[in-house]
Structures are given as structure tokens and as C-alpha cells.
Design a protein around this motif. Structure first.
Motif, PDB file in Angstrom:
ATOM      1  N   ASP A 121      -0.874 -11.329  -5.583  1.00 28.53           N
ATOM      2  CA  ASP A 121       0.090 -10.435  -6.218  1.00 28.53           C
ATOM      3  C   ASP A 121      -0.471  -9.030  -6.443  1.00 28.53           C
ATOM      4  O   ASP A 121       0.255  -8.041  -6.315  1.00 28.53           O
ATOM      5  N   MET A 122      -1.765  -8.930  -6.768  1.00 32.76           N
ATOM      6  CA  MET A 122      -2.369  -7.602  -6.962  1.00 32.76           C
ATOM      7  C   MET A 122      -2.411  -6.838  -5.637  1.00 32.76           C
ATOM      8  O   MET A 122      -2.076  -5.658  -5.584  1.00 32.76           O
ATOM      9  N   MET A 123      -2.796  -7.516  -4.550  1.00 36.55           N
ATOM     10  CA  MET A 123      -2.833  -6.846  -3.247  1.00 36.55           C
ATOM     11  C   MET A 123      -1.425  -6.492  -2.789  1.00 36.55           C
ATOM     12  O   MET A 123      -1.188  -5.414  -2.241  1.00 36.55           O
ATOM     13  N   GLU A 124      -0.482  -7.389  -3.054  1.00 39.74           N
ATOM     14  CA  GLU A 124       0.908  -7.113  -2.673  1.00 39.74           C
ATOM     15  C   GLU A 124       1.415  -5.853  -3.366  1.00 39.74           C
ATOM     16  O   GLU A 124       2.097  -5.029  -2.751  1.00 39.74           O
ATOM     17  N   TYR A 125       1.068  -5.680  -4.643  1.00 40.98           N
ATOM     18  CA  TYR A 125       1.482  -4.455  -5.356  1.00 40.98           C
ATOM     19  C   TYR A 125       0.979  -3.222  -4.608  1.00 40.98           C
ATOM     20  O   TYR A 125       1.730  -2.268  -4.382  1.00 40.98           O
ATOM     21  N   LEU A 126      -0.301  -3.222  -4.214  1.00 42.22           N
ATOM     22  CA  LEU A 126      -0.880  -2.060  -3.542  1.00 42.22           C
ATOM     23  C   LEU A 126      -0.196  -1.797  -2.209  1.00 42.22           C
ATOM     24  O   LEU A 126       0.133  -0.648  -1.888  1.00 42.22           O
ATOM     25  N   ILE A 127       0.030  -2.846  -1.440  1.00 45.86           N
ATOM     26  CA  ILE A 127       0.682  -2.691  -0.125  1.00 45.86           C
ATOM     27  C   ILE A 127       2.084  -2.095  -0.298  1.00 45.86           C
ATOM     28  O   ILE A 127       2.446  -1.124   0.368  1.00 45.86           O
ATOM     29  N   VAL A 128       2.858  -2.664  -1.208  1.00 48.16           N
ATOM     30  CA  VAL A 128       4.226  -2.193  -1.429  1.00 48.16           C
ATOM     31  C   VAL A 128       4.217  -0.772  -2.000  1.00 48.16           C
ATOM     32  O   VAL A 128       5.005   0.078  -1.581  1.00 48.16           O
ATOM     33  N   SER A 129       3.295  -0.497  -2.927  1.00 51.42           N
ATOM     34  CA  SER A 129       3.274   0.826  -3.581  1.00 51.42           C
ATOM     35  C   SER A 129       2.878   1.940  -2.611  1.00 51.42           C
ATOM     36  O   SER A 129       3.194   3.102  -2.842  1.00 51.42           O
ATOM     37  N   GLN A 130       2.190   1.588  -1.513  1.00 49.37           N
ATOM     38  CA  GLN A 130       1.781   2.601  -0.541  1.00 49.37           C
ATOM     39  C   GLN A 130       2.828   2.809   0.557  1.00 49.37           C
ATOM     40  O   GLN A 130       2.659   3.683   1.405  1.00 49.37           O
ATOM     41  N   ASP A 131       3.888   2.022   0.528  1.00 49.43           N
ATOM     42  CA  ASP A 131       4.998   2.205   1.455  1.00 49.43           C
ATOM     43  C   ASP A 131       6.027   3.079   0.731  1.00 49.43           C
ATOM     44  O   ASP A 131       6.619   2.653  -0.267  1.00 49.43           O
ATOM     45  N   GLU A 132       6.224   4.286   1.238  1.00 46.07           N
ATOM     46  CA  GLU A 132       7.056   5.269   0.528  1.00 46.07           C
ATOM     47  C   GLU A 132       8.439   4.739   0.158  1.00 46.07           C
ATOM     48  O   GLU A 132       8.892   4.895  -0.975  1.00 46.07           O
ATOM     49  N   LYS A 133       9.102   4.069   1.107  1.00 43.39           N
ATOM     50  CA  LYS A 133      10.460   3.564   0.853  1.00 43.39           C
ATOM     51  C   LYS A 133      10.462   2.453  -0.187  1.00 43.39           C
ATOM     52  O   LYS A 133      11.280   2.447  -1.107  1.00 43.39           O
ATOM     53  N   LEU A 134       9.545   1.490  -0.030  1.00 41.47           N
ATOM     54  CA  LEU A 134       9.492   0.368  -0.980  1.00 41.47           C
ATOM     55  C   LEU A 134       9.050   0.835  -2.357  1.00 41.47           C
ATOM     56  O   LEU A 134       9.548   0.357  -3.382  1.00 41.47           O
ATOM     57  N   CYS A 135       8.120   1.771  -2.387  1.00 47.21           N
ATOM     58  CA  CYS A 135       7.628   2.318  -3.650  1.00 47.21           C
ATOM     59  C   CYS A 135       8.797   2.898  -4.452  1.00 47.21           C
ATOM     60  O   CYS A 135       8.948   2.641  -5.644  1.00 47.21           O
ATOM     61  N   LYS A 136       9.625   3.670  -3.758  1.00 44.66           N
ATOM     62  CA  LYS A 136      10.786   4.287  -4.408  1.00 44.66           C
ATOM     63  C   LYS A 136      11.806   3.220  -4.810  1.00 44.66           C
ATOM     64  O   LYS A 136      12.343   3.240  -5.925  1.00 44.66           O
ATOM     65  N   LYS A 137      12.048   2.266  -3.908  1.00 40.82           N
ATOM     66  CA  LYS A 137      13.031   1.206  -4.155  1.00 40.82           C
ATOM     67  C   LYS A 137      12.718   0.435  -5.437  1.00 40.82           C
ATOM     68  O   LYS A 137      13.608   0.125  -6.225  1.00 40.82           O
ATOM     69  N   TYR A 138      11.426   0.109  -5.642  1.00 41.68           N
ATOM     70  CA  TYR A 138      11.040  -0.697  -6.799  1.00 41.68           C
ATOM     71  C   TYR A 138      10.559   0.139  -7.985  1.00 41.68           C
ATOM     72  O   TYR A 138      10.158  -0.414  -9.008  1.00 41.68           O
ATOM     73  N   GLY A 139      10.566   1.464  -7.843  1.00 40.68           N
ATOM     74  CA  GLY A 139      10.158   2.344  -8.947  1.00 40.68           C
ATOM     75  C   GLY A 139       8.695   2.193  -9.309  1.00 40.68           C
ATOM     76  O   GLY A 139       8.330   2.182 -10.485  1.00 40.68           O
ATOM     77  N   LEU A 140       7.830   2.070  -8.289  1.00 42.28           N
ATOM     78  CA  LEU A 140       6.401   1.876  -8.525  1.00 42.28           C
ATOM     79  C   LEU A 140       5.662   3.203  -8.515  1.00 42.28           C
ATOM     80  O   LEU A 140       6.154   4.199  -7.999  1.00 42.28           O
ATOM     81  N   ARG A 141       4.461   3.202  -9.068  1.00 41.77           N
ATOM     82  CA  ARG A 141       3.522   4.301  -8.869  1.00 41.77           C
ATOM     83  C   ARG A 141       2.543   3.832  -7.808  1.00 41.77           C
ATOM     84  O   ARG A 141       2.049   2.707  -7.875  1.00 41.77           O
ATOM     85  N   ALA A 142       2.288   4.685  -6.826  1.00 44.33           N
ATOM     86  CA  ALA A 142       1.371   4.311  -5.748  1.00 44.33           C
ATOM     87  C   ALA A 142      -0.022   4.063  -6.315  1.00 44.33           C
ATOM     88  O   ALA A 142      -0.470   4.768  -7.221  1.00 44.33           O
ATOM     89  N   GLY A 143      -0.693   3.073  -5.758  1.00 47.34           N
ATOM     90  CA  GLY A 143      -2.039   2.744  -6.216  1.00 47.34           C
ATOM     91  C   GLY A 143      -2.943   2.380  -5.059  1.00 47.34           C
ATOM     92  O   GLY A 143      -2.470   1.941  -4.008  1.00 47.34           O
ATOM     93  N   VAL A 144      -4.245   2.576  -5.258  1.00 44.58           N
ATOM     94  CA  VAL A 144      -5.252   2.169  -4.274  1.00 44.58           C
ATOM     95  C   VAL A 144      -6.124   1.042  -4.827  1.00 44.58           C
ATOM     96  O   VAL A 144      -6.927   0.468  -4.112  1.00 44.58           O
ATOM     97  N   GLY A 145      -5.962   0.752  -6.105  1.00 46.47           N
ATOM     98  CA  GLY A 145      -6.719  -0.324  -6.727  1.00 46.47           C
ATOM     99  C   GLY A 145      -5.950  -0.878  -7.912  1.00 46.47           C
ATOM    100  O   GLY A 145      -5.193  -0.152  -8.564  1.00 46.47           O
ATOM    101  N   LEU A 146      -6.125  -2.162  -8.160  1.00 49.52           N
ATOM    102  CA  LEU A 146      -5.499  -2.813  -9.305  1.00 49.52           C
ATOM    103  C   LEU A 146      -6.423  -3.940  -9.761  1.00 49.52           C
ATOM    104  O   LEU A 146      -6.725  -4.847  -8.990  1.00 49.52           O
TER     105      LEU A 146
END
Length: 189
Positions: free
Chosen positions: A36-61
Motif C-alpha cells: 500500500d505504501m508503494m502503491e501510494y507513491l506510484i499513484v501520486s506520481q501519475d499526474e492524472k491519478l494524483c489529481k483524481k484522488y486528491g493526493l500530494r506527490a511523494g517519493v517516499g512514505l
């Protein structure tokens, strides 16, 4: 999938605790945490998905950032060199029970400072870290990995390891002179 509401915020005591070592083989809960932590990073670095889910982009969690006090962090440092021949990330793994076994005398710092998914406010200033490190950790299969990192990936891993020791990035900023870095610090854009 983790959303921003699941990220532990500054002020929560778990962010200031020393996290517990992770036992192997990984429990089902620990395997899910790593995923789940890696999934957050992958999704947050995808511009469209990041916006869709209202995430802040991350490189570490790190696990404490999702309210789990264990020595585990996901790191996904994308390729930032436009001239690179590959899109392969500069570093991607879940680091478990990580230890920095050696570090350079020379420091590095990000010119724009550091941010953190757990810290909602902007804290300006340079965060001096070792420019090069040798990192030893276990992966999700329990294998011990030893890797040498330099520059941005080294900085990201040090930031995440700090989370496992109850340290936040702004603890490293010079309180009197936030934009003063140790002599010969390599500034990284």
C-alpha cells in the motif's frame, strides 16, 4: 489505497517515536503495508491519478506516516535526468530495517528545501544530508540488500530513515540561518 486522509500529520506522537524492527517472514499485514505504501507513491506520481484522488506527490512514505510504528518505508525516486536513456526509476524499493553503514563527509541539500506528506506547512531552509551513503536493508522477501546511493536518492532515503527514528526534516534546518548550509555542500536542483 492510501489517501491523504490516511497520512499521519505532524503533531501525532507516532511521528516522534523510534519505530520497532520488522520481523521476518513478513506477516500478511506487513506485506499489505509494504504494497500500500508503494502503491501510494506510484499513484501520486501519475499526474492524472494524483489529481483524481486528491493526493500530494511523494517519493517516499514511511510506515509511521500511516500510523504504523515499524521500520519500513517505500521509496520511489523517478528518473529526473531528461537525457537518461531509460525511464527506470533512480531507486525503487521497500526498505525494511534500514541502516546507513557509511556516509560521505560531503553534504548535499535540495535547493528548494524538503517537504513531507506529514507536514502541511512549508518550512523554508536547507536540509543538509550526506551526499553519498551506503544503505543496508531487507526487502519484502527478507533478502539483505546493500546499495550505494548518491545525490537525490541518498537524500530521499535519509529523509525516510529519519521518520523511523522520530526525526522530521525541519529538525535539520539551521534555526538562525535557514538558508545556510555547511561549507562545500552540493546543492541539488
Amino acid at each position: 489505497m492510501y489517501l491523504m486522509k490516511d497520512i499521519t500529520r505532524d503533531g501525532n506522537p507516532v511521528l516522534r517515536k523510534r519505530a520497532a524492527k520488522v520481523e521476518f517472514p513478513l506477516s500478511a499485514a506487513d506485506q499489505q503495508l509494504a504494497h500500500d505504501m508503494m502503491e501510494y507513491l506510484i499513484v501520486s506520481q501519475d499526474e492524472k491519478l494524483c489529481k483524481k484522488y486528491g493526493l500530494r506527490a511523494g517519493v517516499g512514505l514511511a510506515a509511521p506516516q500511516v500510523d504504523v510504528s515499524k521500520q519500513m518505508a517505500a521509496v520511489l525516486v523517478p528518473q529526473i535526468d531528461p537525457d537518461a536513456e531509460t525511464d527506470k526509476p533512480m531507486f525503487k524499493d521497500v526498505i525494511i530495517n534500514p541502516v546507513i553503514v557509511s556516509e560521505s563527509v560531503q553534504y548535499g541539500a535540495l535547493t528548494e528545501g524538503e517537504g513531507c506528506l506529514s507536514v502541511d506547512k512549508d518550512v523554508p531552509g536547507y536540509v543538509p544530508r550526506h551526499d553519498r551513503i551506503t544503505l543496508r536493508y531487507q526487502n519484502t522477501d527478507g533478502q539483505t540488500i546493500k546499495v550505494r546511493l548518491k545525490g537525490y536518492p541518498a537524500i530521499v532515503c535519509q529523509h525516510e530513515i529519519d521518520h523511523l527514528h522520530g526525526v522530521l526534516f525541519y529538525d535539520h534546518i539551521n534555526k538562525e540561518h535557514p538558508f545556510e548550509a555547511p561549507h562545500d555542500t552540493i546543492m541539488i536542483d
